[in-house]
Write a protein that holds these residues in place. Structure first.
Motif, PDB file in Angstrom:
ATOM      1  N   ASN A 144       0.855  -1.189   0.000  1.00 14.62           N
ATOM      2  CA  ASN A 144       0.000   0.000   0.000  1.00 14.62           C
ATOM      3  C   ASN A 144       0.892   1.240   0.000  1.00 14.62           C
ATOM      4  O   ASN A 144       1.772   1.365   0.851  1.00 14.62           O
ATOM      5  CB  ASN A 144      -0.898   0.034   1.238  1.00 14.62           C
ATOM      6  CG  ASN A 144      -1.996  -1.012   1.200  1.00 14.62           C
ATOM      7  OD1 ASN A 144      -3.131  -0.725   0.891  1.00 14.62           O
ATOM      8  ND2 ASN A 144      -1.639  -2.261   1.521  1.00 14.62           N
ATOM      9  N   PHE A 145       0.655   2.140  -0.959  1.00 15.49           N
ATOM     10  CA  PHE A 145       1.429   3.374  -1.056  1.00 15.49           C
ATOM     11  C   PHE A 145       0.499   4.554  -0.808  1.00 15.49           C
ATOM     12  O   PHE A 145      -0.631   4.578  -1.301  1.00 15.49           O
ATOM     13  CB  PHE A 145       2.081   3.494  -2.440  1.00 15.49           C
ATOM     14  CG  PHE A 145       3.030   2.370  -2.764  1.00 15.49           C
ATOM     15  CD1 PHE A 145       4.365   2.456  -2.405  1.00 15.49           C
ATOM     16  CD2 PHE A 145       2.578   1.226  -3.399  1.00 15.49           C
ATOM     17  CE1 PHE A 145       5.241   1.416  -2.701  1.00 15.49           C
ATOM     18  CE2 PHE A 145       3.435   0.183  -3.699  1.00 15.49           C
ATOM     19  CZ  PHE A 145       4.784   0.282  -3.340  1.00 15.49           C
ATOM     20  N   TYR A 146       1.002   5.527  -0.052  1.00 12.59           N
ATOM     21  CA  TYR A 146       0.183   6.686   0.320  1.00 12.59           C
ATOM     22  C   TYR A 146       0.934   7.987   0.033  1.00 12.59           C
ATOM     23  O   TYR A 146       2.158   8.055   0.164  1.00 12.59           O
ATOM     24  CB  TYR A 146      -0.182   6.639   1.807  1.00 12.59           C
ATOM     25  CG  TYR A 146      -1.019   5.459   2.200  1.00 12.59           C
ATOM     26  CD1 TYR A 146      -2.416   5.489   2.062  1.00 12.59           C
ATOM     27  CD2 TYR A 146      -0.435   4.308   2.708  1.00 12.59           C
ATOM     28  CE1 TYR A 146      -3.194   4.402   2.414  1.00 12.59           C
ATOM     29  CE2 TYR A 146      -1.210   3.206   3.057  1.00 12.59           C
ATOM     30  CZ  TYR A 146      -2.584   3.263   2.914  1.00 12.59           C
ATOM     31  OH  TYR A 146      -3.351   2.192   3.261  1.00 12.59           O
ATOM     32  N   ARG A 147       0.163   9.017  -0.344  1.00 10.75           N
ATOM     33  CA  ARG A 147       0.703  10.367  -0.477  1.00 10.75           C
ATOM     34  C   ARG A 147      -0.416  11.357  -0.192  1.00 10.75           C
ATOM     35  O   ARG A 147      -1.604  11.016  -0.250  1.00 10.75           O
ATOM     36  CB  ARG A 147       1.288  10.619  -1.865  1.00 10.75           C
ATOM     37  CG  ARG A 147       0.260  10.694  -2.981  1.00 10.75           C
ATOM     38  CD  ARG A 147       0.937  10.857  -4.337  1.00 10.75           C
ATOM     39  NE  ARG A 147      -0.045  11.015  -5.421  1.00 10.75           N
ATOM     40  CZ  ARG A 147       0.261  11.061  -6.708  1.00 10.75           C
ATOM     41  NH1 ARG A 147       1.521  10.956  -7.092  1.00 10.75           N
ATOM     42  NH2 ARG A 147      -0.690  11.222  -7.620  1.00 10.75           N
ATOM     43  N   ILE A 148      -0.042  12.594   0.125  1.00 14.32           N
ATOM     44  CA  ILE A 148      -0.989  13.670   0.407  1.00 14.32           C
ATOM     45  C   ILE A 148      -0.904  14.717  -0.700  1.00 14.32           C
ATOM     46  O   ILE A 148       0.177  15.204  -1.021  1.00 14.32           O
ATOM     47  CB  ILE A 148      -0.692  14.341   1.766  1.00 14.32           C
ATOM     48  CG1 ILE A 148      -0.672  13.305   2.887  1.00 14.32           C
ATOM     49  CG2 ILE A 148      -1.721  15.429   2.053  1.00 14.32           C
ATOM     50  CD1 ILE A 148      -1.988  12.611   3.115  1.00 14.32           C
ATOM     51  N   LYS A 149      -2.043  15.056  -1.274  1.00  4.88           N
ATOM     52  CA  LYS A 149      -2.117  16.132  -2.259  1.00  4.88           C
ATOM     53  C   LYS A 149      -2.711  17.353  -1.570  1.00  4.88           C
ATOM     54  O   LYS A 149      -3.839  17.306  -1.094  1.00  4.88           O
ATOM     55  CB  LYS A 149      -2.985  15.724  -3.447  1.00  4.88           C
ATOM     56  CG  LYS A 149      -3.096  16.791  -4.533  1.00  4.88           C
ATOM     57  CD  LYS A 149      -3.959  16.292  -5.690  1.00  4.88           C
ATOM     58  CE  LYS A 149      -4.045  17.323  -6.809  1.00  4.88           C
ATOM     59  NZ  LYS A 149      -4.888  16.845  -7.937  1.00  4.88           N
ATOM     60  N   GLN A 150      -1.930  18.426  -1.491  1.00  8.78           N
ATOM     61  CA  GLN A 150      -2.398  19.647  -0.834  1.00  8.78           C
ATOM     62  C   GLN A 150      -2.853  20.624  -1.911  1.00  8.78           C
ATOM     63  O   GLN A 150      -2.137  20.884  -2.875  1.00  8.78           O
ATOM     64  CB  GLN A 150      -1.292  20.257   0.024  1.00  8.78           C
ATOM     65  CG  GLN A 150      -1.722  21.463   0.851  1.00  8.78           C
ATOM     66  CD  GLN A 150      -1.749  22.743   0.017  1.00  8.78           C
ATOM     67  OE1 GLN A 150      -0.828  22.995  -0.740  1.00  8.78           O
ATOM     68  NE2 GLN A 150      -2.800  23.524   0.165  1.00  8.78           N
ATOM     69  N   ILE A 151      -4.057  21.172  -1.743  1.00  9.36           N
ATOM     70  CA  ILE A 151      -4.630  22.093  -2.724  1.00  9.36           C
ATOM     71  C   ILE A 151      -4.961  23.410  -2.040  1.00  9.36           C
ATOM     72  O   ILE A 151      -5.545  23.422  -0.952  1.00  9.36           O
ATOM     73  CB  ILE A 151      -5.905  21.498  -3.348  1.00  9.36           C
ATOM     74  CG1 ILE A 151      -5.590  20.139  -3.978  1.00  9.36           C
ATOM     75  CG2 ILE A 151      -6.500  22.453  -4.386  1.00  9.36           C
ATOM     76  CD1 ILE A 151      -6.802  19.422  -4.513  1.00  9.36           C
ATOM     77  N   ASP A 152      -4.559  24.532  -2.657  1.00 11.64           N
ATOM     78  CA  ASP A 152      -4.851  25.831  -2.050  1.00 11.64           C
ATOM     79  C   ASP A 152      -6.107  26.432  -2.677  1.00 11.64           C
ATOM     80  O   ASP A 152      -6.712  25.861  -3.582  1.00 11.64           O
ATOM     81  CB  ASP A 152      -3.647  26.775  -2.144  1.00 11.64           C
ATOM     82  CG  ASP A 152      -3.403  27.278  -3.564  1.00 11.64           C
ATOM     83  OD1 ASP A 152      -4.186  26.926  -4.460  1.00 11.64           O
ATOM     84  OD2 ASP A 152      -2.425  28.018  -3.771  1.00 11.64           O
ATOM     85  N   ASN A 153      -6.505  27.573  -2.190  1.00 12.22           N
ATOM     86  CA  ASN A 153      -7.745  28.210  -2.643  1.00 12.22           C
ATOM     87  C   ASN A 153      -7.675  28.713  -4.071  1.00 12.22           C
ATOM     88  O   ASN A 153      -8.710  29.032  -4.675  1.00 12.22           O
ATOM     89  CB  ASN A 153      -8.098  29.373  -1.702  1.00 12.22           C
ATOM     90  CG  ASN A 153      -8.551  28.888  -0.339  1.00 12.22           C
ATOM     91  OD1 ASN A 153      -9.327  27.946  -0.244  1.00 12.22           O
ATOM     92  ND2 ASN A 153      -8.065  29.516   0.716  1.00 12.22           N
ATOM     93  N   ASP A 154      -6.472  28.823  -4.630  1.00 11.66           N
ATOM     94  CA  ASP A 154      -6.306  29.283  -5.997  1.00 11.66           C
ATOM     95  C   ASP A 154      -6.178  28.121  -6.982  1.00 11.66           C
ATOM     96  O   ASP A 154      -5.965  28.335  -8.164  1.00 11.66           O
ATOM     97  CB  ASP A 154      -5.069  30.184  -6.113  1.00 11.66           C
ATOM     98  CG  ASP A 154      -5.180  31.408  -5.215  1.00 11.66           C
ATOM     99  OD1 ASP A 154      -6.279  31.960  -5.127  1.00 11.66           O
ATOM    100  OD2 ASP A 154      -4.172  31.795  -4.594  1.00 11.66           O
ATOM    101  N   GLY A 155      -6.291  26.887  -6.481  1.00 12.37           N
ATOM    102  CA  GLY A 155      -6.205  25.734  -7.358  1.00 12.37           C
ATOM    103  C   GLY A 155      -4.823  25.142  -7.501  1.00 12.37           C
ATOM    104  O   GLY A 155      -4.660  24.078  -8.105  1.00 12.37           O
ATOM    105  N   ARG A 156      -3.797  25.824  -6.993  1.00 13.48           N
ATOM    106  CA  ARG A 156      -2.458  25.248  -7.036  1.00 13.48           C
ATOM    107  C   ARG A 156      -2.400  24.039  -6.113  1.00 13.48           C
ATOM    108  O   ARG A 156      -3.132  23.961  -5.133  1.00 13.48           O
ATOM    109  CB  ARG A 156      -1.392  26.257  -6.615  1.00 13.48           C
ATOM    110  CG  ARG A 156      -1.111  27.342  -7.636  1.00 13.48           C
ATOM    111  CD  ARG A 156       0.198  28.038  -7.345  1.00 13.48           C
ATOM    112  NE  ARG A 156       0.244  28.569  -5.976  1.00 13.48           N
ATOM    113  CZ  ARG A 156       1.358  28.981  -5.377  1.00 13.48           C
ATOM    114  NH1 ARG A 156       2.514  28.903  -6.011  1.00 13.48           N
ATOM    115  NH2 ARG A 156       1.326  29.464  -4.157  1.00 13.48           N
TER     116      ARG A 156
END
Length: 249
Positions: A144-156
């Motif tokens: 099992n592989f995990y990662r976190i995708k962080q998204i800001d209010n501008d879509g970046r």
């Protein structure tokens, strides 16, 4: 961007070393960078200048510095995954958040094809240590592989590093046919039948069916369910849980 780089290269060739770099430091916001013989107006991440002024025949180069760490909305402090019995606990923390919107937890069983399995909203703006948690109740058999995708209010967005956990392969149960239209057969080795049971979940984690398994072959009638993807968990008193992805046509 390629045209801009070609333009800059031509400037180098034609000015006979009479080039002045107006931007002389790494900047974390837009403004005017001043050199000894010129100025340049810039914005972070802009490749090419927006305007320039020069004196004494000098040319001001407008190529910007790359993004600095402080330009991103979130600074990760820690990211960790751990086994909690038959589930995966995903933990991460931040020491700085600015204009942050939310986090998407993604998982994969091959480290290449990641899919979202959860979402956590960010605090948004903070300069203190913040901790976040998510439990993967249905980890894959094996890797099992995990990662976190962080998204800001501008879509970046940006990604954390990738971490992995290993759950042993259970081989005492077999299911067929899959995909299926109506009937699903669960086949279990005779010495593993005692105490075994199955649970059927939808993609939102809601349990739809469950029953004890009292013989080596058990028929599950799926005719009342809509066409979709489901998760089947088989529990045993002396074996690790086994999880299958079921496709109902």
């Amino acid at each position: 961007m390629i045209r801009s780089l070609i333009f800059i290269l031509l400037i180098f060739i034609t000015t006979n070393n009479n080039l002045v770099l107006a931007q002389q430091a790494i900047h974390t916001a837009g403004g005017d960078a001043v050199g000894s013989t010129g100025t340049v107006s810039y914005s972070i991440g802009q490749i090419d200048y927006s305007n320039y002024s020069s004196t004494s025949g000098a040319i001001s180069q407008g190529v910007q510095q790359p993004f600095s760490a402080s330009a991103f909305p979130v600074t990760f402090f820690n990211f960790n995954v751990s086994k909690q019995k038959e589930t995966s606990l995903v933990e991460w923390s931040t020491i700085s958040e600015s204009n942050a919107s939310h986090f998407i937890i993604e998982s994969s069983n091959n480290e290449y094809e990641f899919k979202p399995i959860g979402k956590k909203y960010a605090v948004g703006n903070s300069n203190s240590l913040l901790k976040y948690y998510f439990t993967d109740a249905f980890p894959f058999k094996g890797s099992n592989f995990y990662r976190i995708k962080q998204i800001d209010n501008d879509g970046r967005f940006s990604y954390s590093k990738v971490l992995s956990l290993q759950f042993g392969n259970a081989d005492y149960a077999v299911i067929y046919p899959n995909p299926t239209s109506n009937i699903l057969v669960i086949s279990i080795k005779e010495n593993d039948v005692i105490g075994a049971q199955y649970e059927l979940f939808d993609q939102q984690g809601r349990m739809l069916m469950h029953s004890n398994i009292i013989r080596t072959s058990t028929i599950v009638n799926l005719s009342s369910l809509s066409s979709a993807t489901y998760l089947l968990k088989i529990r045993s008193t002396n074996k690790q849980n086994q999880i299958f992805t079921i496709i109902k046509k």
